[in-house]
Design a protein around this motif. Structure first.
Motif, PDB file in Angstrom:
ATOM      1  N   ILE A   1       0.863  -1.180   0.000  1.00  0.00           N
ATOM      2  CA  ILE A   1       0.000   0.000   0.000  1.00  0.00           C
ATOM      3  C   ILE A   1       0.901   1.233   0.000  1.00  0.00           C
ATOM      4  O   ILE A   1       1.634   1.460   0.962  1.00  0.00           O
ATOM      5  N   PRO A   2       0.848   2.026  -1.067  1.00  0.00           N
ATOM      6  CA  PRO A   2       1.658   3.244  -1.071  1.00  0.00           C
ATOM      7  C   PRO A   2       1.058   4.289  -0.125  1.00  0.00           C
ATOM      8  O   PRO A   2      -0.160   4.446  -0.057  1.00  0.00           O
ATOM      9  N   THR A   3       1.920   4.968   0.613  1.00  0.00           N
ATOM     10  CA  THR A   3       1.424   6.082   1.417  1.00  0.00           C
ATOM     11  C   THR A   3       1.138   7.259   0.489  1.00  0.00           C
ATOM     12  O   THR A   3       1.638   7.315  -0.630  1.00  0.00           O
ATOM     13  N   ARG A   4       0.318   8.176   0.978  1.00  0.00           N
ATOM     14  CA  ARG A   4      -0.022   9.381   0.224  1.00  0.00           C
ATOM     15  C   ARG A   4       0.443  10.597   1.022  1.00  0.00           C
ATOM     16  O   ARG A   4       0.569  10.532   2.254  1.00  0.00           O
ATOM     17  N   TRP A   5       0.661  11.687   0.339  1.00  0.00           N
ATOM     18  CA  TRP A   5       1.049  12.926   0.993  1.00  0.00           C
ATOM     19  C   TRP A   5       0.059  13.265   2.107  1.00  0.00           C
ATOM     20  O   TRP A   5       0.430  13.670   3.208  1.00  0.00           O
ATOM     21  N   ALA A   6      -1.225  13.083   1.851  1.00  0.00           N
ATOM     22  CA  ALA A   6      -2.276  13.422   2.812  1.00  0.00           C
ATOM     23  C   ALA A   6      -2.292  12.507   4.039  1.00  0.00           C
ATOM     24  O   ALA A   6      -2.961  12.825   5.028  1.00  0.00           O
ATOM     25  N   ASP A   7      -1.579  11.373   4.002  1.00  0.00           N
ATOM     26  CA  ASP A   7      -1.547  10.466   5.150  1.00  0.00           C
ATOM     27  C   ASP A   7      -0.747  11.048   6.312  1.00  0.00           C
ATOM     28  O   ASP A   7      -1.006  10.717   7.469  1.00  0.00           O
ATOM     29  N   ASN A   8       0.248  11.878   6.006  1.00  0.00           N
ATOM     30  CA  ASN A   8       1.078  12.471   7.058  1.00  0.00           C
ATOM     31  C   ASN A   8       0.285  13.513   7.843  1.00  0.00           C
ATOM     32  O   ASN A   8      -0.517  14.252   7.288  1.00  0.00           O
ATOM     33  N   ASP A   9       0.553  13.570   9.143  1.00  0.00           N
ATOM     34  CA  ASP A   9      -0.056  14.610   9.957  1.00  0.00           C
ATOM     35  C   ASP A   9       0.952  15.734  10.184  1.00  0.00           C
ATOM     36  O   ASP A   9       2.051  15.724   9.619  1.00  0.00           O
ATOM     37  N   MET A  10       0.619  16.690  10.992  1.00  0.00           N
ATOM     38  CA  MET A  10       1.493  17.841  11.196  1.00  0.00           C
ATOM     39  C   MET A  10       2.806  17.491  11.886  1.00  0.00           C
ATOM     40  O   MET A  10       3.739  18.286  11.898  1.00  0.00           O
TER      41      MET A  10
ATOM     42  N   ASN B   1      -0.817   9.611  10.275  1.00  0.00           N
ATOM     43  CA  ASN B   1      -1.784   9.758  11.356  1.00  0.00           C
ATOM     44  C   ASN B   1      -2.375   8.406  11.729  1.00  0.00           C
ATOM     45  O   ASN B   1      -2.620   7.558  10.855  1.00  0.00           O
ATOM     46  N   ASN B   2      -2.651   8.210  13.007  1.00  0.00           N
ATOM     47  CA  ASN B   2      -3.116   6.905  13.492  1.00  0.00           C
ATOM     48  C   ASN B   2      -4.386   6.410  12.811  1.00  0.00           C
ATOM     49  O   ASN B   2      -4.550   5.215  12.596  1.00  0.00           O
ATOM     50  N   VAL B   3      -5.287   7.297  12.430  1.00  0.00           N
ATOM     51  CA  VAL B   3      -6.540   6.859  11.816  1.00  0.00           C
ATOM     52  C   VAL B   3      -6.297   6.177  10.465  1.00  0.00           C
ATOM     53  O   VAL B   3      -7.067   5.302  10.055  1.00  0.00           O
TER      54      VAL B   3
ATOM     55  N   PHE C   1       4.604   0.744  16.969  1.00  0.00           N
ATOM     56  CA  PHE C   1       5.980   0.504  17.416  1.00  0.00           C
ATOM     57  C   PHE C   1       6.995   1.435  16.760  1.00  0.00           C
ATOM     58  O   PHE C   1       8.006   1.758  17.353  1.00  0.00           O
ATOM     59  N   ALA C   2       6.755   1.822  15.518  1.00  0.00           N
ATOM     60  CA  ALA C   2       7.671   2.695  14.775  1.00  0.00           C
ATOM     61  C   ALA C   2       6.850   3.547  13.812  1.00  0.00           C
ATOM     62  O   ALA C   2       5.826   3.106  13.305  1.00  0.00           O
ATOM     63  N   SER C   3       7.313   4.745  13.559  1.00  0.00           N
ATOM     64  CA  SER C   3       6.601   5.654  12.662  1.00  0.00           C
ATOM     65  C   SER C   3       6.728   5.219  11.207  1.00  0.00           C
ATOM     66  O   SER C   3       7.761   4.702  10.786  1.00  0.00           O
ATOM     67  N   LEU C   4       5.675   5.466  10.465  1.00  0.00           N
ATOM     68  CA  LEU C   4       5.665   5.342   9.008  1.00  0.00           C
ATOM     69  C   LEU C   4       5.345   6.720   8.463  1.00  0.00           C
ATOM     70  O   LEU C   4       4.638   7.497   9.123  1.00  0.00           O
ATOM     71  N   ALA C   5       5.853   7.039   7.268  1.00  0.00           N
ATOM     72  CA  ALA C   5       5.624   8.372   6.712  1.00  0.00           C
ATOM     73  C   ALA C   5       5.679   8.330   5.195  1.00  0.00           C
ATOM     74  O   ALA C   5       6.354   7.485   4.603  1.00  0.00           O
ATOM     75  N   PHE C   6       4.966   9.267   4.571  1.00  0.00           N
ATOM     76  CA  PHE C   6       5.073   9.469   3.132  1.00  0.00           C
ATOM     77  C   PHE C   6       6.509   9.879   2.837  1.00  0.00           C
ATOM     78  O   PHE C   6       7.078  10.675   3.579  1.00  0.00           O
TER      79      PHE C   6
END
Length: 146
Positions: free
Chosen positions: A19-28, A33-35, A74-79
């Motif tokens: 599943i590719p992350t999207r720019w909009a998935d990242n929070d501030m 973001n957890n949701v 357990f660990a952060s994921l990010a776009f």
């Protein structure tokens, strides 16, 4: 008081979906973001069921309703990472299935997050529980945790 869970290994899961992350998935804070994690859970499991012919979201008489969900981080994921979602079945009852999902950074051996949700399968029209259809039971058996 319960002890802190430990992340599962990739080898604990039976099927995977990228599943590719999207720019909009990242929070501030600069991470996903957890949701969004819960959306990945749903995407991984339902896409697998559809591809295996066990779920028809358009015209099927049986649909799954989420009645319980949980996630440990357990660990952060990010776009712009790609997430690999591992799927397994911990339990299949007469009308419900507990799916467990591990979310891995692409190529990682240890889960960045893991959780579960329980689907109760119901008649689309009446919303009352029904026995698992044979195709769904077969997919659940194939995903059963060892």
């Amino acid at each position: 008081m319960s002890s802190r869970p430990t992340p599962h290994l990739r080898s604990s899961y039976r099927a995977f979906r990228s599943i590719p992350t999207r720019w909009a998935d990242n929070d501030m804070y600069g991470h996903v973001n957890n949701v969004v994690y819960y959306g990945w859970f749903d995407t991984a499991v339902n896409a697998h069921l559809i591809e295996c012919g066990a779920l028809d979201i358009q015209q099927g008489q049986v649909i799954g309703l989420v009645v319980e969900t949980h996630c440990n981080y357990f660990a952060s994921l990010a776009f712009p990472q790609t997430v690999e979602a591992g799927i397994r079945v911990a339990h299949a009852g007469s009308s419900s299935i507990r799916y467990e999902i591990g979310l891995f950074a692409e190529g990682a051996q240890t889960a960045a997050a893991q959780g579960h949700f329980v689907h109760v399968y119901v008649d689309r029209a009446t919303q009352r529980p029904v026995p698992l259809p044979p195709a769904l039971r077969a997919v659940a058996d194939a995903l059963r945790a060892g």
